[in-house]
Write a protein that holds these residues in place. Structure first.
Motif, PDB file in Angstrom:
ATOM      1  N   UNK A 171      -5.095  -2.762  -3.603  1.00  0.00           N
ATOM      2  CA  UNK A 171      -4.950  -1.749  -2.563  1.00  0.00           C
ATOM      3  C   UNK A 171      -3.876  -0.734  -2.894  1.00  0.00           C
ATOM      4  N   UNK A 172      -2.754  -1.204  -3.484  1.00  0.00           N
ATOM      5  CA  UNK A 172      -1.668  -0.296  -3.839  1.00  0.00           C
ATOM      6  C   UNK A 172      -2.078   0.704  -4.898  1.00  0.00           C
ATOM      7  N   UNK A 173      -2.829   0.262  -5.900  1.00  0.00           N
ATOM      8  CA  UNK A 173      -3.294   1.166  -6.959  1.00  0.00           C
ATOM      9  C   UNK A 173      -4.217   2.233  -6.381  1.00  0.00           C
ATOM     10  N   UNK A 174      -5.160   1.815  -5.542  1.00  0.00           N
ATOM     11  CA  UNK A 174      -6.089   2.778  -4.939  1.00  0.00           C
ATOM     12  C   UNK A 174      -5.371   3.729  -3.992  1.00  0.00           C
ATOM     13  N   UNK A 175      -4.378   3.204  -3.258  1.00  0.00           N
ATOM     14  CA  UNK A 175      -3.586   4.069  -2.380  1.00  0.00           C
ATOM     15  C   UNK A 175      -2.859   5.125  -3.189  1.00  0.00           C
ATOM     16  N   UNK A 176      -2.338   4.734  -4.358  1.00  0.00           N
ATOM     17  CA  UNK A 176      -1.633   5.686  -5.204  1.00  0.00           C
ATOM     18  C   UNK A 176      -2.541   6.780  -5.725  1.00  0.00           C
ATOM     19  N   UNK A 177      -3.728   6.414  -6.178  1.00  0.00           N
ATOM     20  CA  UNK A 177      -4.674   7.410  -6.694  1.00  0.00           C
ATOM     21  C   UNK A 177      -5.063   8.392  -5.594  1.00  0.00           C
ATOM     22  N   UNK A 178      -5.375   7.851  -4.410  1.00  0.00           N
ATOM     23  CA  UNK A 178      -5.777   8.713  -3.286  1.00  0.00           C
ATOM     24  C   UNK A 178      -4.620   9.606  -2.847  1.00  0.00           C
ATOM     25  N   UNK A 179      -3.404   9.067  -2.833  1.00  0.00           N
ATOM     26  CA  UNK A 179      -2.242   9.849  -2.421  1.00  0.00           C
ATOM     27  C   UNK A 179      -1.990  11.005  -3.382  1.00  0.00           C
ATOM     28  N   UNK A 180      -2.153  10.753  -4.676  1.00  0.00           N
ATOM     29  CA  UNK A 180      -1.974  11.810  -5.685  1.00  0.00           C
ATOM     30  C   UNK A 180      -2.912  12.979  -5.382  1.00  0.00           C
ATOM     31  N   UNK A 181      -4.189  12.660  -5.176  1.00  0.00           N
ATOM     32  CA  UNK A 181      -5.185  13.708  -4.905  1.00  0.00           C
ATOM     33  C   UNK A 181      -4.904  14.406  -3.578  1.00  0.00           C
ATOM     34  N   UNK A 182      -4.492  13.632  -2.561  1.00  0.00           N
ATOM     35  CA  UNK A 182      -4.199  14.217  -1.247  1.00  0.00           C
ATOM     36  C   UNK A 182      -3.027  15.182  -1.324  1.00  0.00           C
ATOM     37  N   UNK A 183      -1.959  14.791  -2.028  1.00  0.00           N
ATOM     38  CA  UNK A 183      -0.775  15.641  -2.135  1.00  0.00           C
ATOM     39  C   UNK A 183      -1.099  16.939  -2.851  1.00  0.00           C
ATOM     40  N   UNK A 184      -1.865  16.866  -3.936  1.00  0.00           N
ATOM     41  CA  UNK A 184      -2.237  18.076  -4.676  1.00  0.00           C
ATOM     42  C   UNK A 184      -3.009  19.041  -3.775  1.00  0.00           C
ATOM     43  N   UNK A 224       0.835  -1.203   0.000  1.00  0.00           N
ATOM     44  CA  UNK A 224       0.000   0.000   0.000  1.00  0.00           C
ATOM     45  C   UNK A 224       0.870   1.253   0.000  1.00  0.00           C
ATOM     46  N   UNK A 225       1.927   1.231   0.810  1.00  0.00           N
ATOM     47  CA  UNK A 225       2.846   2.375   0.848  1.00  0.00           C
ATOM     48  C   UNK A 225       3.569   2.541  -0.484  1.00  0.00           C
ATOM     49  N   UNK A 226       3.876   1.423  -1.161  1.00  0.00           N
ATOM     50  CA  UNK A 226       4.545   1.511  -2.464  1.00  0.00           C
ATOM     51  C   UNK A 226       3.667   2.245  -3.473  1.00  0.00           C
TER      52      UNK A 226
END
Length: 272
Positions: free
Chosen positions: A229-242, A52-54
């Protein structure tokens, strides 16, 4: 592990890794509170958590891809004797990563046992909020001596890296801790968030190299859930960082501190 559990935990990871709520803390508490069917024993749960972190790290790498290209190029130019701000930032990130990397390797097995202690994670969420309140106070005391990110010293970067060690404990936020360390060294909240997001990438990718091979062949039946889970974590992280890079131009950590304390208190109540 059911895919629905991976979906829920992946979304929470991407959101909470960058928002200063401690994704590890929430991922340890939630399965016990809502009875998700996940293997929460440390040695089995850790590869999934790293996956998930990856996803988060890859999202950050893509988001800051142009800057990372400049950083890597600047580092090689520095080695050849041409000193630039990008090369300097590369060294700051290296020195900021060293403390957590060493402690994570040395204390890997004792830390794994914390992944099966949700009550402890909830208590540390409360502590996490108090740390962020300390960051706000620290910023007020140092705001007249603000330091731009490209002028941060190597010693200050190392100290911020020491704060990142706290994130190895479920319940203590990596972004909240490193931002607190950043403003303590004179950075603005915006620069502290920026440096925190850059600092996340190398340490998470290093952990991925060590743990993700354990998923080969579907170890513990976690390969497909880890991928989803990793793919969804990445999408959410992108939006969160922006969102957060804009948010911290005008705001501090206090709102997140209150939320972290409230979630920690609620976690203690529900676990009991």
């Amino acid at each position: 592990m059911p895919l629905i559990s991976a979906v829920i935990l992946g979304l929470i990871q991407g959101f909470a890794e960058l928002f200063p709520f401690s994704s590890l803390g929430l991922l340890v508490i939630l399965p016990h509170v809502v009875h998700l069917h996940v293997p929460t024993q440390g040695s089995r749960y850790l590869p999934f958590l790293v996956a998930l972190h990856a996803g988060t790290a890859i999202a950050l790498l893509l988001l800051f891809r142009h800057e990372w290209i400049r950083i890597v190029r600047g580092w090689f130019l520095w080695l050849r004797g041409t000193h630039t701000d990008d090369g300097r930032l590369a060294w700051l990130l290296i020195w900021g990563t060293i403390p957590t990397g060493l402690v994570g390797l040395i204390l890997k097995h004792p830390l794994e046992h914390l992944f099966s202690k949700p009550l402890l994670a909830a208590i540390f969420l409360i502590v996490n909020g108090l740390i962020m309140f300390g960051g706000d106070r620290w910023y007020q005391n140092r705001r007249s001596r603000k330091v731009p990110l490209h002028r941060l010293s190597v010693g200050s970067a190392f100290k911020i890296g020491l704060f990142q060690i706290l994130a190895l404990i479920p319940g203590l936020s990596r972004s909240g801790s490193t931002m607190t360390g950043g403003v303590g060294q004179g950075l603005s909240f915006e620069d502290a968030a920026h440096f925190s997001f850059l600092l996340a990438t190398p340490i998470i990718l290093a952990a991925s190299v060590l743990e993700l091979p354990k998923l080969h062949g579907g170890l513990h039946g976690l390969l497909v859930p880890s991928l989803v889970g990793g793919i969804l974590a990445g999408i959410t992280a992108w939006l969160s960082a922006k969102f957060l890079l804009r948010y911290f131009r005008l705001h501090n950590l206090s709102q997140f501190a209150w939320i972290s304390i409230a979630v920690g208190v609620l976690g203690v109540i529900l676990i009991h």
